[in-house]
Design a protein around this motif. Sequence first.
Motif, mmCIF file in Angstrom:
data_model
loop_
_atom_site.group_PDB
_atom_site.id
_atom_site.type_symbol
_atom_site.label_atom_id
_atom_site.label_comp_id
_atom_site.label_asym_id
_atom_site.label_seq_id
_atom_site.Cartn_x
_atom_site.Cartn_y
_atom_site.Cartn_z
ATOM 1 N N UNK A 15 0.780 -1.227 0.000
ATOM 2 C CA UNK A 15 0.000 0.000 0.000
ATOM 3 C C UNK A 15 0.811 1.276 0.000
ATOM 4 N N UNK A 16 0.072 2.380 0.058
ATOM 5 C CA UNK A 16 0.629 3.732 0.153
ATOM 6 C C UNK A 16 -0.051 4.419 1.329
ATOM 7 N N UNK B 101 4.883 1.139 -1.220
ATOM 8 C CA UNK B 101 5.251 1.320 -2.623
ATOM 9 C C UNK B 101 4.996 2.767 -3.036
ATOM 10 N N UNK B 102 5.328 3.072 -4.290
ATOM 11 C CA UNK B 102 5.235 4.450 -4.754
ATOM 12 C C UNK B 102 3.874 4.822 -5.319
ATOM 13 N N UNK B 103 3.099 3.835 -5.735
ATOM 14 C CA UNK B 103 1.809 4.129 -6.367
ATOM 15 C C UNK B 103 0.839 3.001 -6.036
ATOM 16 N N UNK C 104 -5.301 1.359 0.888
ATOM 17 C CA UNK C 104 -5.114 2.674 0.266
ATOM 18 C C UNK C 104 -5.980 3.721 0.936
ATOM 19 N N UNK C 105 -5.619 4.953 0.672
ATOM 20 C CA UNK C 105 -6.365 6.130 1.074
ATOM 21 C C UNK C 105 -7.723 6.153 0.364
ATOM 22 N N UNK D 188 -8.067 4.855 -3.643
ATOM 23 C CA UNK D 188 -8.884 3.761 -4.175
ATOM 24 C C UNK D 188 -8.902 3.800 -5.698
ATOM 25 N N UNK D 189 -9.030 4.985 -6.282
ATOM 26 C CA UNK D 189 -9.060 5.091 -7.749
ATOM 27 C C UNK D 189 -7.785 4.514 -8.350
ATOM 28 N N UNK D 190 -6.647 4.754 -7.708
ATOM 29 C CA UNK D 190 -5.377 4.216 -8.214
ATOM 30 C C UNK D 190 -5.281 2.705 -8.058
ATOM 31 N N UNK D 191 -5.966 2.139 -7.074
ATOM 32 C CA UNK D 191 -5.962 0.683 -6.906
ATOM 33 C C UNK D 191 -6.677 -0.032 -8.055
#
Length: 548
Positions: free
Chosen positions: A38-39, A62-64, A87-88, A93-96
């Motif tokens: 995660x981030x 991780x970075x992303x 994730x945040x 969540x959108x990036x996941x």
Amino acid sequence: MPSNENQIDPIQQLPNSSTVAETIIEQLHLWGVKRIYGVVGDAIFGLLDAIAKQNKIRFISVKHESVAAMMASAEAKLTGNIGVCIAQMGPGLANLINGLGDAYLDKAPVLAITGQSPLKKIGTPYKQLINQQQLMQAISGYSELVVHPDVAVVALAKGIHTAVSMNTVAHLSIPTDLFEHITYAQPHQPVKKKPVFHRPEQFDETVSIMESATSPMMMVGNQTRTLNPEIQKLAAHWGSGIVTAYGAIGMFANDFPFYLGGIGEGGNPNVTPLFKQADVILAIGTSWWPAGFSPVATKIIQIQDNEMKIGEGMPTDHGITGSIRSIITILNEKLQFHTPNEEWINQICGCHQMWSLKKESGNSPSPISPSSIVNAIERNITKETIIALDEGDSTLWFMENFKTQCRAILLSQNWRTMGFGLPAALSAKLTMPENQVICITGDGGLGMVLADLLTATRYKLPITVVVFNNGKLQMEKNKMTFKGLIAEGTDITNPDFAALAKACGWEAHIVKDENELEKLLQLAQTKQVPMLLDIQTAQDVYPNYQSE
């Protein structure tokens, strides 16, 4: 006085109570989770604090977030166990989504936990607040918003069980203020999967269909990789050729005469005419059914470990579910005295010989042809090597030319996202640190996840990244050209990958000829630091593109 009717007041912690975050960790531990990817984000501060206070589960920063989800998906594919990412809320969540989409379409059990706004802010115009369940609807089998401390463990247990039993993505949204609240709810013991017991007589119909075949074929998927000896025995008893589904290459040694390589666009081009002649196909642990490569009129027997997979992705006349190993064992017993069709076996062996001798060759030693790169990799791995493939032209060249055994092939089989190779390699090395891990990627795919070169450095992961660098999105360029289109957007601007990797703490080399490549691949096996090979690659056109 301000109203607190929407708040849940923390209470004094008692011997049989713990925080929601602590309970989540204990529940994950009971299911065998060893890593969470995660981030950091403020909506999950409470969970991260609880992770930091224990040593059962490791947080991999991780970075992303897309990389975190792809790493969780790759771990689930490699081990069969649940992968976990956090994730945040909002953009986290959108990036996941990209990595979770990969897990969902490839049926990898993955759990995603995302923070959500404080309880009293749900339904207000609060920063980053969206309906996370609506966003997750298309790529999950379970998504729930937790609204009370004592519900968290119930929702979590259900989510994990759903992910594991249905091979899908499960997701929990947890309000940020809930993580530190006390719950009396106790973690649930994992649900033990009851084995399906088969009696030999239950296979009479299956065996009757198989014995009626004069030109049988088996198509096997990645799920059967550990069943190599049993499948080879079945092929010999039945007199069947074996083709591997997309991404399942590397399962059999090249000297096994019934093995015919992969089927589909990236497979053995010689096998398609033979495969189309099959009158009975036994599909084991796969739903891959490549259009244009498969027979139109044939009987299909499908073996899966889960009833939900029967008939999905392929036409099926007869389905069997349960332990795939046990099913194959029974079939071997039933067919041990079967007399196979010798004429068909001769055709299989002839096709195998043509394929096993075929080696692509480039026109010049520099830049290096894609097939020569694959051949060099093949010479410098062991049967225990794990190979992580990115999506793109490099994958097709690898699949057609790779003809030896390895421990596992990790790829984005159905989602087919660029950028998958590096995260999968990082996850594989964390999961199986004693195994050699090689990432095969193109310059386009690596460009999407460059920041996570630093993740390999941070966690001291000595992986090898092989970059097919030709300055193009080669697959897209070639396919657009074949269709008479202008290949707009396929020229890409690359950094000096080697210099960039060195700046991230890697050993890195620009490779311009085959002799140098061979030496560096040999050297990489002994290195205790990550190594990147930026290979100047010829813009050869892959010979077996299919129109879609």
